[in-house]
Design a protein around this motif. Structure first.
Motif, mmCIF file in Angstrom:
data_model
loop_
_atom_site.group_PDB
_atom_site.id
_atom_site.type_symbol
_atom_site.label_atom_id
_atom_site.label_comp_id
_atom_site.label_asym_id
_atom_site.label_seq_id
_atom_site.Cartn_x
_atom_site.Cartn_y
_atom_site.Cartn_z
ATOM 1 N N ASP A 76 0.818 -1.211 0.000
ATOM 2 C CA ASP A 76 0.000 0.000 0.000
ATOM 3 C C ASP A 76 0.858 1.270 0.000
ATOM 4 O O ASP A 76 0.568 2.233 0.703
ATOM 5 C CB ASP A 76 -0.954 0.009 1.203
ATOM 6 N N GLY A 77 1.950 1.232 -0.769
ATOM 7 C CA GLY A 77 2.812 2.403 -0.912
ATOM 8 C C GLY A 77 3.752 2.668 0.248
ATOM 9 O O GLY A 77 4.405 3.701 0.289
ATOM 10 N N LYS A 78 3.822 1.737 1.201
ATOM 11 C CA LYS A 78 4.701 1.919 2.361
ATOM 12 C C LYS A 78 5.591 0.691 2.528
ATOM 13 O O LYS A 78 5.174 -0.433 2.246
ATOM 14 C CB LYS A 78 3.872 2.100 3.639
ATOM 15 N N TRP A 79 6.814 0.919 3.007
ATOM 16 C CA TRP A 79 7.718 -0.185 3.308
ATOM 17 C C TRP A 79 7.339 -0.787 4.648
ATOM 18 O O TRP A 79 7.188 -0.092 5.640
ATOM 19 C CB TRP A 79 9.174 0.297 3.330
ATOM 20 N N VAL A 80 7.166 -2.104 4.647
ATOM 21 C CA VAL A 80 6.769 -2.834 5.839
ATOM 22 C C VAL A 80 7.812 -3.911 6.110
ATOM 23 O O VAL A 80 8.198 -4.656 5.205
ATOM 24 C CB VAL A 80 5.383 -3.501 5.632
ATOM 25 N N GLY A 81 8.262 -4.007 7.358
ATOM 26 C CA GLY A 81 9.219 -5.044 7.725
ATOM 27 C C GLY A 81 8.577 -6.421 7.708
ATOM 28 O O GLY A 81 7.427 -6.585 8.095
ATOM 29 N N VAL A 82 9.335 -7.400 7.227
ATOM 30 C CA VAL A 82 8.877 -8.788 7.240
ATOM 31 C C VAL A 82 9.433 -9.416 8.513
ATOM 32 O O VAL A 82 10.642 -9.487 8.697
ATOM 33 C CB VAL A 82 9.383 -9.555 5.997
ATOM 34 N N LYS A 83 8.537 -9.822 9.400
ATOM 35 C CA LYS A 83 8.959 -10.399 10.678
ATOM 36 C C LYS A 83 9.772 -11.666 10.408
ATOM 37 O O LYS A 83 9.297 -12.583 9.738
ATOM 38 C CB LYS A 83 7.744 -10.715 11.539
ATOM 39 N N PRO A 84 10.989 -11.715 10.919
ATOM 40 C CA PRO A 84 11.815 -12.902 10.678
ATOM 41 C C PRO A 84 11.214 -14.159 11.303
ATOM 42 O O PRO A 84 10.698 -14.118 12.419
ATOM 43 C CB PRO A 84 13.143 -12.570 11.367
ATOM 44 N N ASN A 85 11.272 -15.235 10.563
ATOM 45 C CA ASN A 85 10.864 -16.538 11.056
ATOM 46 C C ASN A 85 11.909 -17.533 10.565
ATOM 47 O O ASN A 85 11.847 -17.980 9.422
ATOM 48 C CB ASN A 85 9.479 -16.919 10.550
ATOM 49 N N PRO A 86 12.898 -17.869 11.403
ATOM 50 C CA PRO A 86 13.956 -18.784 10.979
ATOM 51 C C PRO A 86 13.456 -20.172 10.580
ATOM 52 O O PRO A 86 14.190 -20.949 10.002
ATOM 53 C CB PRO A 86 14.877 -18.868 12.206
ATOM 54 N N GLN A 87 12.190 -20.481 10.867
ATOM 55 C CA GLN A 87 11.621 -21.780 10.508
ATOM 56 C C GLN A 87 10.898 -21.752 9.160
ATOM 57 O O GLN A 87 10.291 -22.747 8.765
ATOM 58 C CB GLN A 87 10.635 -22.233 11.602
ATOM 59 N N ALA A 88 10.937 -20.617 8.472
ATOM 60 C CA ALA A 88 10.193 -20.479 7.218
ATOM 61 C C ALA A 88 11.072 -19.886 6.124
ATOM 62 O O ALA A 88 12.138 -19.329 6.396
ATOM 63 C CB ALA A 88 8.975 -19.580 7.442
ATOM 64 N N LEU A 89 10.611 -20.010 4.916
ATOM 65 C CA LEU A 89 11.252 -19.370 3.770
ATOM 66 C C LEU A 89 10.307 -18.309 3.222
ATOM 67 O O LEU A 89 9.093 -18.498 3.204
ATOM 68 C CB LEU A 89 11.537 -20.402 2.670
ATOM 69 N N VAL A 90 10.864 -17.198 2.778
ATOM 70 C CA VAL A 90 10.088 -16.148 2.117
ATOM 71 C C VAL A 90 10.272 -16.351 0.620
ATOM 72 O O VAL A 90 11.401 -16.461 0.138
ATOM 73 C CB VAL A 90 10.585 -14.738 2.532
ATOM 74 N N VAL A 91 9.171 -16.424 -0.123
ATOM 75 C CA VAL A 91 9.231 -16.593 -1.569
ATOM 76 C C VAL A 91 8.736 -15.308 -2.212
ATOM 77 O O VAL A 91 7.614 -14.873 -1.970
ATOM 78 C CB VAL A 91 8.380 -17.794 -2.039
ATOM 79 N N ASN A 92 9.604 -14.711 -3.007
ATOM 80 C CA ASN A 92 9.270 -13.467 -3.693
ATOM 81 C C ASN A 92 9.129 -13.746 -5.188
ATOM 82 O O ASN A 92 10.023 -14.328 -5.800
ATOM 83 C CB ASN A 92 10.369 -12.428 -3.454
ATOM 84 N N ILE A 93 8.000 -13.347 -5.746
ATOM 85 C CA ILE A 93 7.794 -13.455 -7.192
ATOM 86 C C ILE A 93 8.342 -12.175 -7.811
ATOM 87 O O ILE A 93 7.875 -11.083 -7.500
ATOM 88 C CB ILE A 93 6.304 -13.640 -7.521
#
Length: 105
Positions: A76-93
């Motif tokens: 929504d036009g703002k930078w938002v931090g992605v809460k770290p979760n060492p048990q997960a992977l972040v997938v970016n398209i």
């Protein structure tokens, strides 16, 4: 990571109502690469330099975060931090996937 990326590409192709092996047939393996980056915390916060805001130009990016964090996304036009979760992977398209999927229609 390559088998995971291949599986994700198949799921994405399916969601685009195309054959599951579309990306495997149309994206050459030699254009794939793996890059391992590690950004340890800097003990001198005034010396910390992040990347400039950017879009991800790749097809898929798979990120494993540690507890330090720092990854952000635009929402929504703002930078938002992605809460770290060492048990997960972040997938970016990335941009390349978006361009490739436009050519399907």
């Amino acid at each position: 990571m390559f088998p995971l990326a291949e599986s994700l590409a198949e799921v994405l192709a399916y969601k685009l109502n195309t054959k599951s092996n579309y990306f495997r047939e149309n994206c050459l393996p030699k254009s794939s690469y793996i890059r391992l980056n590690r950004y340890p915390p800097c003990p001198i916060s005034s010396k910390v330099h992040g990347l400039l805001p950017h879009s991800d130009t790749s097809f898929l990016t798979i990120v494993h975060q540690d507890q330090v964090g720092g990854l952000q996304l635009m929402k929504d036009g703002k930078w938002v931090g992605v809460k770290p979760n060492p048990q997960a992977l972040v997938v970016n398209i990335g941009d390349f996937f978006q361009v490739k999927s436009l050519h399907l229609f």
